[in-house]
Every structure is written in C-alpha cells, then in structure tokens.
Design a protein around this motif. Structure first.
Motif, mmCIF file in Angstrom:
data_model
loop_
_atom_site.group_PDB
_atom_site.id
_atom_site.type_symbol
_atom_site.label_atom_id
_atom_site.label_comp_id
_atom_site.label_asym_id
_atom_site.label_seq_id
_atom_site.Cartn_x
_atom_site.Cartn_y
_atom_site.Cartn_z
ATOM 1 N N HIS A 32 0.748 -1.132 -0.199
ATOM 2 C CA HIS A 32 -0.093 0.110 0.121
ATOM 3 C C HIS A 32 1.016 1.542 0.115
ATOM 4 C CE1 HIS A 32 -3.621 2.331 0.776
ATOM 5 N NE2 HIS A 32 -3.134 2.982 1.562
ATOM 6 N N PHE A 33 1.861 1.380 0.821
ATOM 7 C CA PHE A 33 2.808 2.269 1.010
ATOM 8 C C PHE A 33 3.646 2.564 -0.323
ATOM 9 C CE2 PHE A 33 7.099 4.178 1.944
ATOM 10 C CZ PHE A 33 6.752 5.303 2.275
ATOM 11 N N ALA A 46 8.947 -6.491 4.470
ATOM 12 C CA ALA A 46 7.816 -5.173 4.329
ATOM 13 C C ALA A 46 9.024 -3.972 4.360
ATOM 14 C CB ALA A 46 6.800 -5.452 5.550
ATOM 15 N N VAL A 47 9.582 -3.887 3.601
ATOM 16 C CA VAL A 47 10.642 -2.518 3.732
ATOM 17 C C VAL A 47 10.464 -2.084 2.619
ATOM 18 C CG1 VAL A 47 13.150 -2.080 3.493
ATOM 19 C CG2 VAL A 47 12.352 -3.743 5.294
ATOM 20 N N VAL A 48 10.349 -0.607 2.457
ATOM 21 C CA VAL A 48 10.347 0.260 1.400
ATOM 22 C C VAL A 48 11.481 1.351 1.569
ATOM 23 C CG1 VAL A 48 9.003 1.791 -0.205
ATOM 24 C CG2 VAL A 48 7.914 -0.198 0.837
ATOM 25 N N THR A 49 12.119 1.501 0.728
ATOM 26 C CA THR A 49 13.459 2.479 0.912
ATOM 27 C C THR A 49 13.426 3.316 -0.071
ATOM 28 O OG1 THR A 49 14.792 0.899 2.238
ATOM 29 C CG2 THR A 49 15.947 2.647 1.129
ATOM 30 N N LEU A 50 13.604 4.648 0.157
ATOM 31 C CA LEU A 50 13.430 5.758 -1.120
ATOM 32 C C LEU A 50 14.216 6.923 -0.926
ATOM 33 C CD1 LEU A 50 11.531 8.118 0.331
ATOM 34 C CD2 LEU A 50 9.521 6.228 -0.223
ATOM 35 N N PHE A 89 7.722 -1.729 7.987
ATOM 36 C CA PHE A 89 6.413 -2.238 8.651
ATOM 37 C C PHE A 89 6.336 -3.451 9.402
ATOM 38 C CE2 PHE A 89 5.879 0.413 4.797
ATOM 39 C CZ PHE A 89 5.128 1.576 5.202
ATOM 40 N N ALA A 90 5.547 -3.616 10.088
ATOM 41 C CA ALA A 90 5.449 -4.700 11.188
ATOM 42 C C ALA A 90 3.968 -5.015 11.615
ATOM 43 C CB ALA A 90 6.512 -4.644 12.293
ATOM 44 N N LEU A 91 3.818 -5.909 12.206
ATOM 45 C CA LEU A 91 2.405 -6.459 12.561
ATOM 46 C C LEU A 91 1.519 -5.497 13.256
ATOM 47 C CD1 LEU A 91 0.741 -9.156 12.328
ATOM 48 C CD2 LEU A 91 1.653 -9.743 14.463
ATOM 49 N N PHE A 92 2.228 -4.513 14.140
ATOM 50 C CA PHE A 92 1.201 -3.570 14.712
ATOM 51 C C PHE A 92 1.165 -2.076 14.237
ATOM 52 C CE2 PHE A 92 2.867 -6.827 18.188
ATOM 53 C CZ PHE A 92 1.508 -7.354 18.502
ATOM 54 N N ASN A 93 1.463 -2.269 13.067
ATOM 55 C CA ASN A 93 1.253 -1.200 11.952
ATOM 56 C C ASN A 93 -0.224 -1.197 11.435
ATOM 57 O OD1 ASN A 93 4.737 -1.066 11.361
ATOM 58 N ND2 ASN A 93 3.768 0.667 12.281
ATOM 59 N N THR A 94 -0.392 -0.109 10.948
ATOM 60 C CA THR A 94 -1.804 0.082 10.475
ATOM 61 C C THR A 94 -1.911 0.436 9.117
ATOM 62 O OG1 THR A 94 -2.497 2.040 11.294
ATOM 63 C CG2 THR A 94 -2.942 0.223 12.884
ATOM 64 N N LEU A 95 -3.023 0.351 8.265
ATOM 65 C CA LEU A 95 -3.253 0.906 6.870
ATOM 66 C C LEU A 95 -2.881 2.800 7.119
ATOM 67 C CD1 LEU A 95 -3.070 -0.586 4.386
ATOM 68 C CD2 LEU A 95 -5.766 -0.586 4.325
ATOM 69 N N GLU A 116 -1.477 4.514 9.104
ATOM 70 C CA GLU A 116 -0.214 4.646 9.492
ATOM 71 C C GLU A 116 0.672 5.031 7.967
ATOM 72 O OE1 GLU A 116 0.902 3.603 14.059
ATOM 73 O OE2 GLU A 116 1.156 2.166 12.412
ATOM 74 N N ALA A 117 0.231 4.080 7.309
ATOM 75 C CA ALA A 117 0.896 3.819 5.924
ATOM 76 C C ALA A 117 0.496 4.967 5.060
ATOM 77 C CB ALA A 117 0.726 2.493 5.157
ATOM 78 N N ASP A 118 -0.905 5.351 5.263
ATOM 79 C CA ASP A 118 -1.526 6.545 4.504
ATOM 80 C C ASP A 118 -0.924 7.590 5.051
ATOM 81 O OD1 ASP A 118 -3.336 5.443 2.598
ATOM 82 O OD2 ASP A 118 -4.919 5.042 4.117
ATOM 83 N N ALA A 119 -0.454 7.626 6.272
ATOM 84 C CA ALA A 119 -0.079 9.007 6.966
ATOM 85 C C ALA A 119 1.531 9.170 6.394
ATOM 86 C CB ALA A 119 -0.007 9.056 8.299
ATOM 87 N N ALA A 120 2.312 8.262 6.129
ATOM 88 C CA ALA A 120 3.449 8.358 5.526
ATOM 89 C C ALA A 120 3.436 8.675 4.144
ATOM 90 C CB ALA A 120 4.073 6.762 5.732
ATOM 91 N N ILE A 121 2.515 8.135 3.454
ATOM 92 C CA ILE A 121 2.480 8.429 1.977
ATOM 93 C C ILE A 121 2.243 10.088 1.778
ATOM 94 C CG2 ILE A 121 0.893 8.344 -0.042
ATOM 95 C CD1 ILE A 121 0.126 5.358 0.933
ATOM 96 N N ALA A 122 1.331 10.565 2.566
ATOM 97 C CA ALA A 122 0.847 12.066 2.814
ATOM 98 C C ALA A 122 1.932 13.006 3.086
ATOM 99 C CB ALA A 122 -0.257 12.346 3.669
#
Ligand SMILES: Cc1ncc(COP(=O)(O)O)c(C=O)c1O
Lengths: 89, 380
Positions: free
Chosen positions: B281-282, B305-309, B357-363, B365-371
């Motif tokens: 998603h991220f 679950a690693v995304v590096t940029l 990302f890990a098991l206790f992250n949420t969608l 949180e991924a959205d906030a990171a994208i923003a």
C-alpha cells in the motif's frame, strides 16, 4: 533572504554525542539530536549529530574547547528542506 | 508517533512478551544452575524457547538452538569458529556489516579468502555468480536471507541447492526474516541459521542465537561456567552447552520464547501477508510521486515489508529528520550498515530513507506516511 545554515557537530559514536549534548545543556546552550547528513559524514555514516543554533555556534565552540569535549568536527551546511520550518529545538 | 523502523527493532511487542519478561524478572532463577523451583523455572523457559525456535525454523531439535546476545554475536561465533586457514568463502553484496566485518577481519588476518556475489541496480543478487565463484578450497556460502536495505529476499532454496551440490556449508543471516518470512532449515539446506530476537521475533533486545544442522561443528570461542560437568577441565562438548558459557539472558529468553509462541500461533505466512499488504500500500502510494525514487525489486512480493526511497537529491538524513520532526514518523536514513548494497544501488553518497512495517502497524499509518512523503516531495 540569506541562505539558512545548519551547524552539525559530528561524532565518532553516540556516547560522545550524548555526553556533549548534556554538557551544552548544562551551560544553557541548545543542541538537537539529528541524523548525520550523508553529505558530510564520509566514513562516519549511520551516526547521530548535534544541530546547534547559528547564533550560539561561537559559544558552543568555546564550551567544547574549554572542556576539551570529544567530537569529530563541526560542519556548516545549507538547510535543504523547507528552510525556516522552525523545528530546531 | 508512527513507528516505521521495524527493520531496526520492533518497538511494539505482543502483551504476552511483556508479561513473560515481567514474570521472569519476578520469579526466575539461574537456568542450568540447580534444581530448586526458581532454577527449574528458568531452565524450563529456556528449553521451551529452544523448542519453539526449532519448530519455527524446522531446525533439527532444541539442542541445536544456541542462545547469544543477538545475530551479530551468533555470526561472529559461527564465522570465527567454522573456518580454517586457506578456506575460501563466498558472500554477497546484500550483506550487513555484521557479516562483512567478521569476514573482512578473517580475510585481513590471512585466514580466509573472500569472493562477493554482486547485485544489480535493483539490489538483486547475481545467482549464477555463486557457482562461478566456487573453487576447490571453497568452504561456505555466507549470505543474508533478506537485505535490510531493500527488503529483497534471497532465494535460499536455490542457494542451498548450490551449496549442497558442491558440499559447501550455508551460513544464513536471518536477522531480517526470522518471524516475518518463512524459513525451513532442512528444505533450504541451511547449515547455520543466525537470528536476532528483537526484530521479527518480537522479543527483547539482548536476545538472539543460531540453529545448527546436526553435522555442523563450530569451535567455541568462549568457555567457562556451564552448571554441568564442573570437574572437567574442558568445557562440555555437548550441544547446546558447547556454545554457551556463563549465565544466559534468561529474562530475555523468556520474552523471546513468548514472542516465538505468539508467531507460531498466528502463523508466519499470515504475519507476512499482513505486513506485506502495508508495504505494498505504501509502495503504491509513493512510487509515482514526482521526485521519489524507490529502491529494490518490486516485481514480486516475496520480500520483506521494507520500502526504501529518496526524494530528489535531498540528503536522506535531512528527510528522515523532517519526517520525525514535522510528522512524527520514525524512519531510518543513512547507510544502514550495508555499504556494498548502497554501492550497488548507487546511493552511497545520498544514503536512503527506509520505511519498515510490522504487525502492529496499520493502514492509516501507511497512509500518513504516504501523505508526508508527498508533502516533502512538493516543497522546494
Ligand atoms: C541483515 C542484518 N544482519 C545483521 C543485523 C544485526 O542484528 P543485531 O544488531 O541484532 O545483531 C541486522 C540488524 O540490524 C540486519 O538487518
């Protein structure tokens, strides 16, 4: 507007950095921990650095000299992202 | 805070891990030292953790699970205790300094010679190079299961088959995959599996270890108190005592065991599916943002679950700093202790910003990171 400059104090390790932050704090000088910019660190990668205020840099240098505080170097760098975003300390 | 630095250490642990450590701190004696209730509590917790780890990794049995402080210590013990003068070792450009530095030191001391399997700009290893680099004196392949920088996973079944067909040892650094990606020592032909307790296994820091295939012998680098065979001059030869000396981190191991049991109950496949959905998603949210460069192989999701940029030519440290200071998002910039990987990706100068990302992250949180990435990419 004049280019905004950040002063980064670099260290060989976190222990040196945390010790200097305590020392500066005890003398009323502000220093925020930040990632060391890749641009200046060379072999010192992955480390922490201390960001100090331009108006306090002379006092910081004087404090370091007086205490002979272990550190690697002090590097001035233009602020790359959103200068003036005001999140120094 | 949004914590996306799980590849460094998982911050949020399951409640059962916290409870197990607390219980251990209140009630645990010294494992393998005596037979009173407190000592046995400790011995049983340590044994249970060995058993759970053996099950998770399909290791030969609990006695082949050795505890160390972390994977770095396990890797040092394995690499310094396996090789003899004249041995040739093959490693890869994906490695962490915890593999590279022990190998470089052995090379500098004249013990081993070393060859490195290269990686391409997407951080993919050149699998053909493993066979090409093998010489008569080659003893082992030492490789990571996944790059801590890109999240690319090494095809260990393929590497294990090469090692087996040439009679080589396969030493694996599973720091990034243990608990987060399926590992099967037997199917993958792994001789020594080194793991750390505080990342995907969701245990406390100061825990880790290695699992040994049945026929692998490592020279112990430390000897001393073992609680057994005390009148023998030599340290006990039997596993796992052979490779453990001094009081174990029983309190930590109790927590690690609880973490592994939690993972066994949830299932590694389910955990991986959840974590990878967040990473995907991220990734899909950031990859087309103008100025953003994502590193790694995203042609399939057999990865961690690693995304590096990077964002434009911004210093990765400055981006990570802004993410933290302005958005409360914890990431890791810089070199990530993986110098060869950065050279292969062309990011040695700039570094890169890793979101993990890990098991206790949420969608959300991924959205906030994208923003946040969008916002930072827009300001010039
Ligand atoms: C691939 C890899 N190997 C080794 C390590 C070292 O782990 P530890 O610091 O727990 O020994 C790490 C963690 O940073 C890693 O990501």
């Amino acid at each position: 507007m004049a280019e905004e400059i950040n002063y980064y104090i670099l260290f060989a390790n976190y222990t040196q950095g945390l010790a200097l932050q305590e020392l500066l704090k005890s003398e009323g000088l502000r220093a925020r921990i930040a990632p060391t910019p890749r641009a200046v660190q060379g072999e010192l990668s992955c480390g922490m650095s201390l960001l100090v205020l331009p108006e306090e840099i002379d006092a910081v240098r004087e404090c370091i000299a007086r205490h002979n505080a272990p550190h690697h170097s002090i590097v001035p760098l233009p602020c790359q992202i959103r200068p003036g975003r005001g999140r120094f300390c | 805070m949004i914590y996306l630095d799980n590849a460094a250490t998982t911050l949020k642990k399951p409640d059962c891990v916290v409870a197990a450590v607390t219980e251990a701190l209140c009630n645990m004696g010294n494992s393998s030292r005596g037979t009173h209730d407190s000592s046995l509590k400790s011995a049983r917790a340590v044994f249970a953790a060995r058993s759970s780890l053996a099950k998770l990794f399909n290791a030969p049995g609990p006695e082949q699970v050795v505890f160390t402080q972390n994977s770095t210590e396990a890797l040092n013990m394995a690499l310094c205790g396996l090789f003899c003068k004249g041995d040739h070792v093959i490693t890869t450009a994906l490695e962490h300094n915890s593999v590279l530095r022990p190998l470089y030191r052995l090379e500098d001391e004249g013990v081993i010679s070393l060859s490195v399997v290269p990686a391409d700009r997407q951080g993919r290893p050149d699998y053909d190079a493993f066979s090409r680099l093998i010489r008569p004196e080659t003893r082992a392949i030492v490789c990571t299961h996944a790059s801590n920088l890109t999240g690319n996973v090494m095809d260990l079944e393929r590497v294990g088959a090469i090692a087996k067909s040439h009679g080589l040892l396969l030493v694996v650094d599973a720091s990034q995959t243990a608990g987060a990606y399926p590992i099967d020592m037997k199917r993958m032909n792994i001789s020594v599996l080194c793991f750390t307790g505080h990342k995907g296994l969701m245990g406390p820091q100061g825990t880790g270890g290695m699992c040994l295939a049945r026929d692998v012998r490592i020279r112990p680098f430390k000897v001393g108190g073992s609680g057994v065979q005390s009148y023998s001059r030599a340290h006990p030869a039997e596993m796992p005592t052979r490779l453990e000396a001094g009081t174990l981190n029983g309190h930590g191991i109790a927590g690690l065991g609880a973490g592994v049991d939690y993972i066994l109950e949830k299932g590694v496949d389910a955990i991986h599916a959840y974590e990878i959905a967040l990473a995907k998603h991220f990734y899909e949210g950031v990859r087309d943002i103008p100025g953003v460069t994502v590193y790694g192989d995203f042609t399939n999701w057999n990865r961690t679950a690693v995304v590096t940029l990077n964002i434009g030519d911004y210093d990765s440290g400055a981006v990570s700093d802004a993410l933290w200071e302005d958005f409360g998002i914890a990431t890791r910039p810089g070199a990530h202790c993986a110098p060869l990987m950065h050279h292969a990706l062309g990011t040695a100068e700039q570094g890169a910003v890793r979101f993990s990302f890990a098991l206790f992250n949420t969608l959300d949180e991924a959205d906030a990171a994208i923003a946040a990435v969008k916002e930072l990419a827009q300001c010039d």
